[in-house]
Scaffold this active site. Structure first.
Site, PDB file in Angstrom:
ATOM      1  N   TRP A  65       0.840  -1.198   0.000  1.00 48.27           N
ATOM      2  CA  TRP A  65       0.000   0.000   0.000  1.00 48.27           C
ATOM      3  C   TRP A  65       0.870   1.240   0.000  1.00 48.27           C
ATOM      4  CZ3 TRP A  65      -2.936   0.635   5.341  1.00 48.27           C
ATOM      5  CH2 TRP A  65      -2.078   0.348   6.404  1.00 48.27           C
ATOM      6  N   ASN A  66       0.216   2.381  -0.294  1.00 45.40           N
ATOM      7  CA  ASN A  66       0.943   3.640  -0.437  1.00 45.40           C
ATOM      8  C   ASN A  66       0.220   4.760   0.302  1.00 45.40           C
ATOM      9  OD1 ASN A  66       2.849   2.763  -2.674  1.00 45.40           O
ATOM     10  ND2 ASN A  66       0.877   2.395  -3.655  1.00 45.40           N
ATOM     11  N   HIS A  83     -15.565  26.086  -4.876  1.00 48.60           N
ATOM     12  CA  HIS A  83     -14.184  26.353  -5.294  1.00 48.60           C
ATOM     13  C   HIS A  83     -13.991  27.838  -5.607  1.00 48.60           C
ATOM     14  CE1 HIS A  83     -10.385  26.018  -7.312  1.00 48.60           C
ATOM     15  NE2 HIS A  83     -10.855  26.019  -8.534  1.00 48.60           N
TER      16      HIS A  83
HETATM   17 MN    MN Z   1     -10.187  22.685 -10.771  1.00 51.13          MN
END
Ligand code: MN
Length: 264
Positions: A65-66, A83
């Site tokens: 795994w990472n 955003h």
């Molecule tokens: Mn974006």
């Protein structure tokens, strides 16, 4: 079976028999995945980094795994309304609160390949959309409008993909007049393209600046950036599944974007 149950049974049968093709619209995520660089006085997004935790060794003999780290807006990714400053006050405007039904929608794919080949600053206009509609029908309410340029296919190297020059980046995107048209007159769910962001490279010079971010998120709509393989979609008739990670108060997230396409 009820109508909706038989619809779902037909759907899965279609996927299993190939009557419905599943197309991957996602770029691979790795350390070279191109990211935007902002002026040095501003905050910077992290490139994608993978750190191995264990790989069937003394650190973990039975498992591989990472860890990974990256910015929310890396590679093929979803832009939430929160955003942008114009979309920051909507309820349910971040990755953990957007209703999940919004992650499945029809797609209209607008072919701008020739135009973007001739002019990397090509801007998709309402007239172009109206011409598309003469052949393929009116863009349905709640559809994604996806700008096909084959950009990632034709520019596999990060520097040519970002295409930064002394005066900023040069990549295609929506014309400032397109965004209000799609929002008000077509009531789309959002706009997607095959470049590093939903806006054109020169959009910082536009009025308003970054019209796709400003206008789409200002109308509580979404964005999909960094798509690839829009060449494998029909102009109309595909369904796109694009679900961001459920990051609490996330502004966006890398996601696996897939399309369901009627088979031949
Ligand atoms: Mn974006």
């Amino acid at each position: 079976m009820t109508g909706s149950a038989s619809t779902l049974a037909d759907l899965i049968a279609g996927i299993q028999t190939g009557g419905i093709r599943v197309v991957d619209l996602t770029q691979p995520l790795h350390a070279s995945t191109p990211i935007l660089q902002l002026p040095p006085e501003m905050g910077q997004t992290w490139k994608f980094e993978l750190q191995e935790i264990s790989n069937f060794d003394s650190r973990g003999p039975l498992w591989y795994w990472n860890n990974f780290k990256t910015g929310e807006h890396t590679g093929t990714h979803f832009d939430a309304p929160g955003h942008w400053i114009s979309g920051k006050d909507y309820p349910n405007n971040l990755t953990d609160t957007i209703p999940p039904a919004k992650f499945i929608a029809p797609a209209c794919v607008i072919d701008c390949v020739k135009e973007a080949e001739k002019n990397p600053d090509f801007l998709l206009s309402p007239d172009h959309i109206k011409a598309w509609e003469k052949t393929h029908g009116r863009i349905p309410k709640g559809a994604w409008v996806l700008m096909r340029t084959d950009w990632a296919l034709k520019r596999p190297q990060p520097d040519e993909y970002i295409n930064a020059q002394a005066d900023g980046c040069h990549t295609p995107g929506p014309h400032p007049e397109l965004v209000p048209f799609l929002v008000k007159e077509r009531e789309v769910i959002g706009f997607g393209n095959e470049t590093v962001g939903t806006d054109a490279g020169q959009a910082f010079t536009f009025d308003p600046p970054f019209p796709c971010h400003s206008g789409m998120h200002g109308a509580n709509k979404y964005g999909l950036a960094g798509l690839i393989h829009l060449d494998q979609l029909p102009p109309a008739g595909a369904i796109v599944i694009a679900a961001p990670l459920k990051i609490v108060r996330g502004s966006g997230s890398p996601c696996r974007v897939i399309a369901l396409v009627p088979g031949k």
